[in-house]
Design a protein around this motif. Sequence first.
Motif, PDB file in Angstrom:
ATOM      1  N   LEU A   1       5.676  24.778   5.732  1.00 26.00           N
ATOM      2  CA  LEU A   1       5.855  23.360   5.450  1.00 26.00           C
ATOM      3  C   LEU A   1       6.563  22.647   6.588  1.00 26.00           C
ATOM      4  O   LEU A   1       6.328  21.484   6.844  1.00 26.00           O
TER       5      LEU A   1
ATOM      6  N   GLY B   1       2.666  13.874   0.236  1.00 27.88           N
ATOM      7  CA  GLY B   1       3.644  14.860   0.691  1.00 27.88           C
ATOM      8  C   GLY B   1       4.945  14.228   1.136  1.00 27.88           C
ATOM      9  O   GLY B   1       5.752  14.865   1.813  1.00 27.88           O
TER      10      GLY B   1
ATOM     11  N   GLU C   1       7.117  20.018 -12.411  1.00 25.58           N
ATOM     12  CA  GLU C   1       6.944  19.948 -10.961  1.00 25.58           C
ATOM     13  C   GLU C   1       8.092  19.140 -10.367  1.00 25.58           C
ATOM     14  O   GLU C   1       8.446  18.083 -10.884  1.00 25.58           O
TER      15      GLU C   1
ATOM     16  N   GLN D   1      10.415  18.158  -6.480  1.00 26.27           N
ATOM     17  CA  GLN D   1      10.511  18.195  -5.025  1.00 26.27           C
ATOM     18  C   GLN D   1      11.799  18.927  -4.662  1.00 26.27           C
ATOM     19  O   GLN D   1      12.873  18.579  -5.144  1.00 26.27           O
TER      20      GLN D   1
ATOM     21  N   VAL E   1       9.467  20.335  -0.280  1.00 22.94           N
ATOM     22  CA  VAL E   1       8.287  21.092  -0.676  1.00 22.94           C
ATOM     23  C   VAL E   1       8.146  20.997  -2.189  1.00 22.94           C
ATOM     24  O   VAL E   1       9.130  20.815  -2.910  1.00 22.94           O
ATOM     25  N   LEU E   2       6.929  21.111  -2.670  1.00 20.95           N
ATOM     26  CA  LEU E   2       6.677  21.072  -4.105  1.00 20.95           C
ATOM     27  C   LEU E   2       7.117  22.380  -4.745  1.00 20.95           C
ATOM     28  O   LEU E   2       6.844  23.468  -4.231  1.00 20.95           O
ATOM     29  N   GLY E   3       7.811  22.277  -5.875  1.00 23.78           N
ATOM     30  CA  GLY E   3       8.269  23.466  -6.575  1.00 23.78           C
ATOM     31  C   GLY E   3       8.076  23.333  -8.074  1.00 23.78           C
ATOM     32  O   GLY E   3       7.717  22.264  -8.582  1.00 23.78           O
TER      33      GLY E   3
ATOM     34  N   ARG F   1      10.901  27.795  -8.131  1.00 23.58           N
ATOM     35  CA  ARG F   1      10.064  28.569  -7.210  1.00 23.58           C
ATOM     36  C   ARG F   1       9.174  27.647  -6.387  1.00 23.58           C
ATOM     37  O   ARG F   1       8.761  26.578  -6.844  1.00 23.58           O
ATOM     38  N   ASN F   2       8.910  28.079  -5.181  1.00 25.50           N
ATOM     39  CA  ASN F   2       8.016  27.363  -4.275  1.00 25.50           C
ATOM     40  C   ASN F   2       6.606  27.429  -4.855  1.00 25.50           C
ATOM     41  O   ASN F   2       6.073  28.512  -5.102  1.00 25.50           O
ATOM     42  N   ALA F   3       5.989  26.271  -5.113  1.00 28.68           N
ATOM     43  CA  ALA F   3       4.668  26.237  -5.743  1.00 28.68           C
ATOM     44  C   ALA F   3       3.605  26.888  -4.869  1.00 28.68           C
ATOM     45  O   ALA F   3       2.604  27.400  -5.374  1.00 28.68           O
ATOM     46  N   ARG F   4       3.816  26.900  -3.557  1.00 26.51           N
ATOM     47  CA  ARG F   4       2.818  27.472  -2.650  1.00 26.51           C
ATOM     48  C   ARG F   4       3.009  28.979  -2.472  1.00 26.51           C
ATOM     49  O   ARG F   4       2.068  29.755  -2.621  1.00 26.51           O
ATOM     50  N   SER F   5       4.240  29.390  -2.172  1.00 25.64           N
ATOM     51  CA  SER F   5       4.476  30.799  -1.849  1.00 25.64           C
ATOM     52  C   SER F   5       4.916  31.635  -3.046  1.00 25.64           C
ATOM     53  O   SER F   5       4.817  32.855  -3.028  1.00 25.64           O
TER      54      SER F   5
END
Length: 262
Positions: free
Chosen positions: A14, A85, A206, A208, A220-222, A237-241
């Motif tokens: 990110l 974003g 959801e 930030q 980052v989105l979490g 938690r990190n929504a991506r990882s």
Amino acid sequence: MRSFSSAVKFFGLLIPIIAAPAFASGLISGQELDTQIRQKLETIGLSGTPAVNPKRQFAACSSDLEISPLFGNWKTVSVRCPDEGGWQIAVRTRIEAAEPAAGNKAAKPGQKSRKVGLANPPRGGATQDEAKAMLHVAALSRPFKRDEVITPDDIIMISVKKANASGMFPQGDDLIGRKVKKSISAYRPVYARQLFMPWMITAGQEVQIEVEIAGIAVSVLGIAEENGQYLDWINVRNARSGKRVNAQVAGPKKLTISTKKY
């Protein structure tokens, strides 16, 4: 260095996604943010000293920043970059001018302002001692069922004996946005036990997640894994990882990470 590298691992790719455009298009300084908040307050007849570090840097925003009140008043504002974003922060304004009284609505041209009235005002013949023994508390203008949400138009003030006011709400604004847990009759005092806990962040929501790295605010989105009140530390938690981290609730849908915790 460990705190910096831990934050980098959590935010992963990110940083180049957000930080690189910021350097390309310039940064927004805390001083500039302060100026925009002051200008917004002036448009509604208020003045204040926003609690913004003038040396702090934010990623540039191609759209105009959106500044709006939090918690039903201008004592704290949300500053949001509406870009895809984009980022969002909560800022205490430390306003100096008095805000309109709670329960009052701005009058339209040619109309008188409407105030929240008392459902049972004290009798004209009440003695001074009787008046001192009474307290104005919040009630509802209509019956409420479970899961209904209270709005400003639903709130009235009634008079009760101070000795019986435990668990009631002397400030009507404290009911705004609250969800009803048990049915409540109209024109009756509202008790805290009749309402759900007003979590600022709820599990599964959801959010930030923001951290400041080398003077740059990165977000980052979490997904929140716990309920949390303002300033609570909760797991997210990190929504991506999928990486999990402990973060502090900083506002509606916003958490911050302290690199000192790593």
